[in-house]
Design an enzyme around this catalytic site. Structure first.
Site, PDB file in Angstrom:
ATOM      1  N   HIS A  74       0.851  -1.184   0.000  1.00 44.77           N
ATOM      2  CA  HIS A  74       0.000   0.000   0.000  1.00 44.77           C
ATOM      3  C   HIS A  74       0.889   1.237   0.000  1.00 44.77           C
ATOM      4  O   HIS A  74       1.753   1.388   0.868  1.00 44.77           O
ATOM      5  CB  HIS A  74      -0.903   0.021   1.237  1.00 44.77           C
ATOM      6  CG  HIS A  74      -2.060  -0.918   1.136  1.00 44.77           C
ATOM      7  ND1 HIS A  74      -3.172  -0.819   1.951  1.00 44.77           N
ATOM      8  CD2 HIS A  74      -2.299  -1.981   0.330  1.00 44.77           C
ATOM      9  CE1 HIS A  74      -4.035  -1.782   1.641  1.00 44.77           C
ATOM     10  NE2 HIS A  74      -3.518  -2.498   0.672  1.00 44.77           N
ATOM     11  N   TYR A 202      -9.112   6.094   7.103  1.00 44.06           N
ATOM     12  CA  TYR A 202      -9.224   6.560   8.481  1.00 44.06           C
ATOM     13  C   TYR A 202     -10.219   7.711   8.474  1.00 44.06           C
ATOM     14  O   TYR A 202      -9.933   8.780   7.916  1.00 44.06           O
ATOM     15  CB  TYR A 202      -7.876   7.046   9.009  1.00 44.06           C
ATOM     16  CG  TYR A 202      -6.870   5.952   9.273  1.00 44.06           C
ATOM     17  CD1 TYR A 202      -6.593   5.536  10.570  1.00 44.06           C
ATOM     18  CD2 TYR A 202      -6.173   5.336   8.233  1.00 44.06           C
ATOM     19  CE1 TYR A 202      -5.662   4.541  10.837  1.00 44.06           C
ATOM     20  CE2 TYR A 202      -5.239   4.343   8.484  1.00 44.06           C
ATOM     21  CZ  TYR A 202      -4.991   3.954   9.782  1.00 44.06           C
ATOM     22  OH  TYR A 202      -4.061   2.962  10.034  1.00 44.06           O
ATOM     23  N   PRO A 291      -3.903   1.173  18.565  1.00 40.53           N
ATOM     24  CA  PRO A 291      -3.646   0.641  17.224  1.00 40.53           C
ATOM     25  C   PRO A 291      -3.766   1.657  16.094  1.00 40.53           C
ATOM     26  O   PRO A 291      -3.466   1.316  14.947  1.00 40.53           O
ATOM     27  CB  PRO A 291      -4.720  -0.443  17.085  1.00 40.53           C
ATOM     28  CG  PRO A 291      -5.842   0.036  17.950  1.00 40.53           C
ATOM     29  CD  PRO A 291      -5.184   0.714  19.124  1.00 40.53           C
ATOM     30  N   LYS A 295       1.480   0.603  14.963  1.00 36.12           N
ATOM     31  CA  LYS A 295       2.862   0.519  15.434  1.00 36.12           C
ATOM     32  C   LYS A 295       3.165  -0.712  16.285  1.00 36.12           C
ATOM     33  O   LYS A 295       4.344  -1.003  16.538  1.00 36.12           O
ATOM     34  CB  LYS A 295       3.195   1.774  16.254  1.00 36.12           C
ATOM     35  CG  LYS A 295       3.412   3.008  15.388  1.00 36.12           C
ATOM     36  CD  LYS A 295       4.741   2.943  14.669  1.00 36.12           C
ATOM     37  CE  LYS A 295       4.841   3.912  13.512  1.00 36.12           C
ATOM     38  NZ  LYS A 295       4.223   3.426  12.275  1.00 36.12           N
ATOM     39  N   TYR A 383       4.230   6.814   9.627  1.00 33.02           N
ATOM     40  CA  TYR A 383       3.375   5.656   9.365  1.00 33.02           C
ATOM     41  C   TYR A 383       4.168   4.543   8.678  1.00 33.02           C
ATOM     42  O   TYR A 383       4.005   3.355   9.019  1.00 33.02           O
ATOM     43  CB  TYR A 383       2.186   6.076   8.498  1.00 33.02           C
ATOM     44  CG  TYR A 383       1.044   5.087   8.481  1.00 33.02           C
ATOM     45  CD1 TYR A 383      -0.027   5.217   9.355  1.00 33.02           C
ATOM     46  CD2 TYR A 383       1.019   4.019   7.584  1.00 33.02           C
ATOM     47  CE1 TYR A 383      -1.079   4.310   9.347  1.00 33.02           C
ATOM     48  CE2 TYR A 383      -0.022   3.112   7.566  1.00 33.02           C
ATOM     49  CZ  TYR A 383      -1.072   3.264   8.446  1.00 33.02           C
ATOM     50  OH  TYR A 383      -2.107   2.365   8.440  1.00 33.02           O
TER      51      TYR A 383
END
Length: 390
Positions: A74, A202, A291, A295, A383
């Site tokens: 991704h 998100y 979450p 990580k 990220y």
């Protein structure tokens, strides 16, 4: 009878198994024990986002061939708020990516690699205590699947047995750690349906947060914000889909039968100590993160990469300085990950006592990120993962 090994590893999760794998490549013997069965370890579905550095460690060390062939690369995520989606392009921004490859698949690969190398992994063995912590011969006292007593003496004991394991208590004692609990949780579902999006979404909405994720072409994982004490069985499937859809306005979800549901509480923790004598903590035994920032497992892998180097120096060269420096070096990344996870969580979730000011400020924060080259770059860098010390 006392058994001897160089490194006794308590916990056959990603941290413990990967450490055993890396030590074996250096010619260092280990024994891994875990209270769970092999089936439990390989079938418990957990998070599925791997940082680029994690993928490189797994593939280049020979721990996993499937992570690149089966995992899905991704190159971005979508932040959705006020009914609009805003893509954070990782590849264009920082030249990196993440992989969608669930943790239980990583564990299958690691277990298979350890057994193929004829390594000593013992399932169904419960660690009861760690003794002689501050000597150069710490011992793990355990109980086997048939109730037999087991004692393992080692040069180093590694606690990779999670937040409720005995090794954390042996290292931290009454010192405990830094702790924060959040006033919300995630209601998670697994469903039989095609993906609703190519990448993770998100979503911040007035009704609360939602995460639209994927597992495969036919199984999807989705979450929405809920009360920590929510009963997973309280809602019908129709109600669950309606609540998810309400939280991702502008995106039409692909619905299907829901075959698993659970509530995931949010906690942050960092142990006051990571090392005591010859007993050291890694992974969830040392720290937990919410979450939202993806990580958890990645931070465990970073711990293990550092620790494997330190143990090679100690056990092959007689140099104990890298082990003594391990806590300070590991904590640099741990606290960066704690901050990023807290930041993503606070930016995307609606607090139970949020005022109109809080909601409008939150949207302002999201706009500051998506409309700024530097804001997007920070999110993409954190990220996809900071460089690993290797």
């Amino acid at each position: 009878m006392t058994e001897r090994t160089q490194v006794a590893i308590v916990g056959a999760g990603p941290a413990g198994l990967l450490l055993s794998h890396l030590l074996d490549r250096a010619g260092i013997a280990s024994i891994v024990i875990d209270a769970r069965t092999r089936e439990e370890i390989e079938t418990t579905i957990r998070a599925g986002i791997l940082e680029q550095g994690t993928v490189e460690v797994l593939s280049e060390s020979g721990a996993s061939d499937r992570v690149r062939s089966v995992g899905h690369r991704h190159e971005g995520i979508e932040l959705r708020f006020e009914g609009e989606g805003h893509r954070i392009d990782f590849a264009a921004t920082v030249g990196r990516a993440v992989w969608l490859y669930p943790q239980h698949e990583v564990l299958k690969d690691l277990v298979a690699a350890r057994l193929a190398a004829v390594q000593d992994i013992r399932f169904g063995v419960t660690a009861d205590a760690v003794d002689d912590v501050e000597t150069d011969r710490p011992r793990v006292l355990a109980t086997g699947p048939d109730g037999e007593r087991i004692e393992i003496e080692a040069d180093v004991v590694v606690g990779a047995d999670g937040s409720r394991g005995v090794t954390r208590q042996a290292v931290t004692g009454a010192h405990g750690g830094y702790f924060r609990e959040y006033p919300f949780a995630w209601f998670g579902i697994l469903c039989e349906a095609p993906p609703s999006a190519d990448e993770l979404i998100y979503s911040n909405s007035p009704a609360g947060f939602a995460l639209i994720s994927q597992r495969s072409a036919t199984v999807q994982r989705m979450y929405f914000q809920c009360d920590p004490d929510e009963d997973p069985e309280r809602f019908s499937e129709r109600e669950l889909w309606d609540m998810l859809q309400e939280r991702v306005p502008g995106t039409t979800l692909h619905e299907g039968p829901i075959f698993q549901r659970d509530v995931l509480r949010f906690r942050s923790f960092v142990a006051h100590r990571l090392l005591r004598g010859r007993v050291v903590l890694v992974g969830d035994a040392a720290h937990t993160v919410p979450p939202t920032g993806a990580k958890g497992m990645n931070l465990a892998v970073a711990d293990v990469v550092l620790l494997a180097d330190a143990l090679r120096a100690l056990l092959l060269e007689g140099d104990d300085r890298p082990l003594e420096a391990f806590p300070e070096r590991a904590l640099e990344r741990i606290w960066k990950a704690q901050h990023f996870s807290w930041w993503m969580t606070s930016m995307l979730h609606v607090a139970p006592d949020a005022s109109d000011f809080d909601r409008r400020r939150q949207v302002g924060e999201l706009r500051s990120v998506v409309e700024s080259e530097h804001g997007r770059a920070y999110l993409a860098e954190a990220y996809t993962g900071w460089s690993l010390a290797r």
